[in-house]
Design a protein around this motif. Structure first.
Motif, PDB file in Angstrom:
ATOM      1  N   GLU A 190       0.928  -1.245  -0.190  1.00 22.81           N
ATOM      2  CA  GLU A 190       0.060   0.173   0.073  1.00 22.81           C
ATOM      3  C   GLU A 190       0.928   1.352   0.070  1.00 22.81           C
ATOM      4  O   GLU A 190       0.462   2.107  -0.696  1.00 22.81           O
ATOM      5  CB  GLU A 190      -1.035  -0.059   1.070  1.00 22.81           C
ATOM      6  N   LYS A 201      -6.673  -2.918   7.592  1.00 19.36           N
ATOM      7  CA  LYS A 201      -7.365  -3.607   6.768  1.00 19.36           C
ATOM      8  C   LYS A 201      -8.347  -4.594   7.408  1.00 19.36           C
ATOM      9  O   LYS A 201      -8.245  -5.081   8.406  1.00 19.36           O
ATOM     10  CB  LYS A 201      -6.469  -4.408   5.855  1.00 19.36           C
ATOM     11  N   SER A 228      -4.090   4.071   5.828  1.00 17.81           N
ATOM     12  CA  SER A 228      -4.382   2.853   4.906  1.00 17.81           C
ATOM     13  C   SER A 228      -3.712   1.683   5.491  1.00 17.81           C
ATOM     14  O   SER A 228      -3.959   0.470   4.981  1.00 17.81           O
ATOM     15  CB  SER A 228      -3.958   3.197   3.675  1.00 17.81           C
ATOM     16  N   ARG A 229      -3.063   1.787   6.600  1.00 18.50           N
ATOM     17  CA  ARG A 229      -2.416   0.389   6.992  1.00 18.50           C
ATOM     18  C   ARG A 229      -3.456  -0.639   7.701  1.00 18.50           C
ATOM     19  O   ARG A 229      -3.392  -1.739   7.673  1.00 18.50           O
ATOM     20  CB  ARG A 229      -1.526   0.756   8.232  1.00 18.50           C
ATOM     21  N   THR A 287      -8.853  -2.510   1.996  1.00 17.10           N
ATOM     22  CA  THR A 287      -7.887  -1.490   2.530  1.00 17.10           C
ATOM     23  C   THR A 287      -8.523  -0.257   1.928  1.00 17.10           C
ATOM     24  O   THR A 287      -9.324  -0.062   1.229  1.00 17.10           O
ATOM     25  CB  THR A 287      -6.575  -1.666   2.136  1.00 17.10           C
ATOM     26  N   TYR A 314      -5.400  -8.260  10.306  1.00 17.02           N
ATOM     27  CA  TYR A 314      -6.452  -7.640   9.861  1.00 17.02           C
ATOM     28  C   TYR A 314      -7.193  -6.826  11.176  1.00 17.02           C
ATOM     29  O   TYR A 314      -7.062  -7.520  12.338  1.00 17.02           O
ATOM     30  CB  TYR A 314      -7.363  -8.555   9.384  1.00 17.02           C
ATOM     31  N   SER A 315      -7.715  -5.618  10.832  1.00 19.59           N
ATOM     32  CA  SER A 315      -8.177  -4.873  12.057  1.00 19.59           C
ATOM     33  C   SER A 315      -9.367  -5.586  12.369  1.00 19.59           C
ATOM     34  O   SER A 315     -10.090  -5.465  13.812  1.00 19.59           O
ATOM     35  CB  SER A 315      -8.378  -3.615  11.649  1.00 19.59           C
ATOM     36  N   VAL A 357     -10.595   1.964   8.823  1.00 17.47           N
ATOM     37  CA  VAL A 357     -10.250   1.969   7.399  1.00 17.47           C
ATOM     38  C   VAL A 357     -11.242   3.035   6.556  1.00 17.47           C
ATOM     39  O   VAL A 357     -12.413   2.893   6.563  1.00 17.47           O
ATOM     40  CB  VAL A 357     -10.625   0.516   7.035  1.00 17.47           C
ATOM     41  N   GLU A 380     -10.066  -8.963   0.810  1.00 16.80           N
ATOM     42  CA  GLU A 380      -9.203  -8.090   1.774  1.00 16.80           C
ATOM     43  C   GLU A 380      -9.647  -6.440   1.075  1.00 16.80           C
ATOM     44  O   GLU A 380      -9.559  -6.159   0.029  1.00 16.80           O
ATOM     45  CB  GLU A 380      -7.691  -8.099   1.619  1.00 16.80           C
ATOM     46  N   SER A 429      -9.922  -2.830  -2.603  1.00 12.12           N
ATOM     47  CA  SER A 429     -10.328  -4.321  -2.362  1.00 12.12           C
ATOM     48  C   SER A 429      -9.486  -5.352  -3.187  1.00 12.12           C
ATOM     49  O   SER A 429      -9.331  -5.115  -4.464  1.00 12.12           O
ATOM     50  CB  SER A 429     -11.889  -4.589  -2.305  1.00 12.12           C
TER      51      SER A 429
END
Length: 356
Positions: A21, A133, A130-131, A150, A196-197, A257, A148, A154
């Motif tokens: 990213e 996701k 943007s980190r 972000t 992943y968040s 996000v 995924e 996607s």
């Protein structure tokens, strides 16, 4: 993106991209005419004892005057094409064309021909946001899909058709089949859920309880921030349905996000209900900037890279910088970016109406 130096006086940016990213946002920071310094490999020809030449790849730190960039999203390499302007004396490459391949972990120094502080800081801020996701698991009786999401877009990680034989009336049988399918899928992909968040589970309402029960048997949901969304269909259709929904965009904001399609959807809502609240295209945006009426500016990556050198665009961005206006850059490859490109690639939300 690790920012090592941001020198406005000398137009210098020094960064280390840390993921794919970051490479996308690096393409927004670099434009033709800039000078980029980094480590790279170059073929050095030496004359052998027999008089014939042989080539040897050597690692060297050099500077390029940028001509063009080549980057495919969700890959781990950015290719910067240009003309060598600075190189050690022992390497005869000055004035020749070269390509620097930038990967995560490689330090890059950029000397900007034109330094727009507001735009550059805005891009770096977007990069930090943007980190985060989200992993999307979309499933029904006929298909399953993992995707995924972000801030920059996607991508589908895995998609497959299913043939679950169990009928809804045979709950135990269907539950066993769902569990076996999910276990096999997640084991094969060896997903690192800690990256992943959050996890979004998209499933038709009639299967909701069974899918959740099956997932609990194959995943430790107690340590995962997950949310279930009702969709009409599972598989890829369920993923694309989510990406168009306002409640999913709101959910993405809550898990940090910042999905930029929400800006474009908001723009089209204003166009349908009260178009005086927005400015569309470079001419209208330029007028709004002159009135100090701009609240937020959105533009596509194509507009930024293709039109930034035009006088009108540069004037707008410089004035926005002086007014400390928020600038959002949206990837043109995404559906929302294509919609904005169809309107000229640039638009603004206004603080107040400048026309009726």
């Amino acid at each position: 993106m690790k920012v090592l130096e941001l020198d406005e006086r000398h137009h210098v940016i020094r960064v280390v991209p840390e993921c794919s990213e970051d490479l996308f946002f690096l393409t927004l920071l670099i434009e033709p005419g800039d000078v980029v310094y980094s480590w790279t490999y170059r073929m050095l020809k030496r004359e052998g004892v027999t008089g014939t030449e042989r080539g040897e790849r050597v690692k060297v730190y050099m500077g390029l005057r940028v001509l063009s960039l080549d980057f495919q999203r969700f890959t781990n390499r950015l290719r910067i094409h240009g003309v060598v302007i600075e190189v050690p004396d022992w390497l005869p490459a000055k004035g020749r064309h070269h390509t620097i391949a930038v990967e995560p972990g490689v330090e890059v120094k950029i000397v900007k021909e034109h330094f727009n502080t507001s735009l550059i800081r805005g891009i770096l801020e977007q990069c930090i946001q943007s980190r985060a996701k989200v992993l999307v698991i979309s499933i029904d009786l006929r298909s399953v899909c993992l995707a995924e999401v972000t801030a920059i877009g996607s991508r589908i990680l895995y998609s497959s058709s299913l043939s679950l034989s169990g009928k809804l009336s045979h709950r135990a049988s269907l539950l066993n089949e769902l569990e076996a399918t999910l276990r096999k899928l997640l084991t094969r992909l060896t997903l690192h859920l800690r990256e992943y968040s959050a996890v979004a589970i998209a499933v038709p309402s009639v299967l909701k309880s069974m899918v959740l029960e099956a997932l609990r048997k194959v995943m430790d949901l107690s340590s995962i921030n997950f949310t279930i969304f009702n969709v009409g269909e599972g598989g890829e259709s369920g993923v694309y349905e989510l990406l168009r929904r306002d409640d999913f965009c709101d959910y993405l904001k809550k898990v940090n996000v910042h999905f930029y399609s929400s800006y474009v959807e908001k723009l089209f809502r204003y166009l349908a209900t009260d178009e005086a609240q927005v400015a569309i295209g470079i001419e209208e945006v330029k007028e709004a900037v002159e009135y100090h009426a701009v609240d937020t500016l959105i533009m596509t990556s194509n507009f930024l890279t293709n039109s930034y050198r035009s006088e009108d665009t540069r004037t707008v961005l410089e004035r926005l910088g002086a007014q400390h206006i928020k600038v959002i850059v949206i990837p043109s490859e995404e559906e929302c970016g294509q919609k904005l490109d169809s309107l000229g690639g640039i638009a603004a939300f206004l603080r107040f109406k400048i026309r009726t």
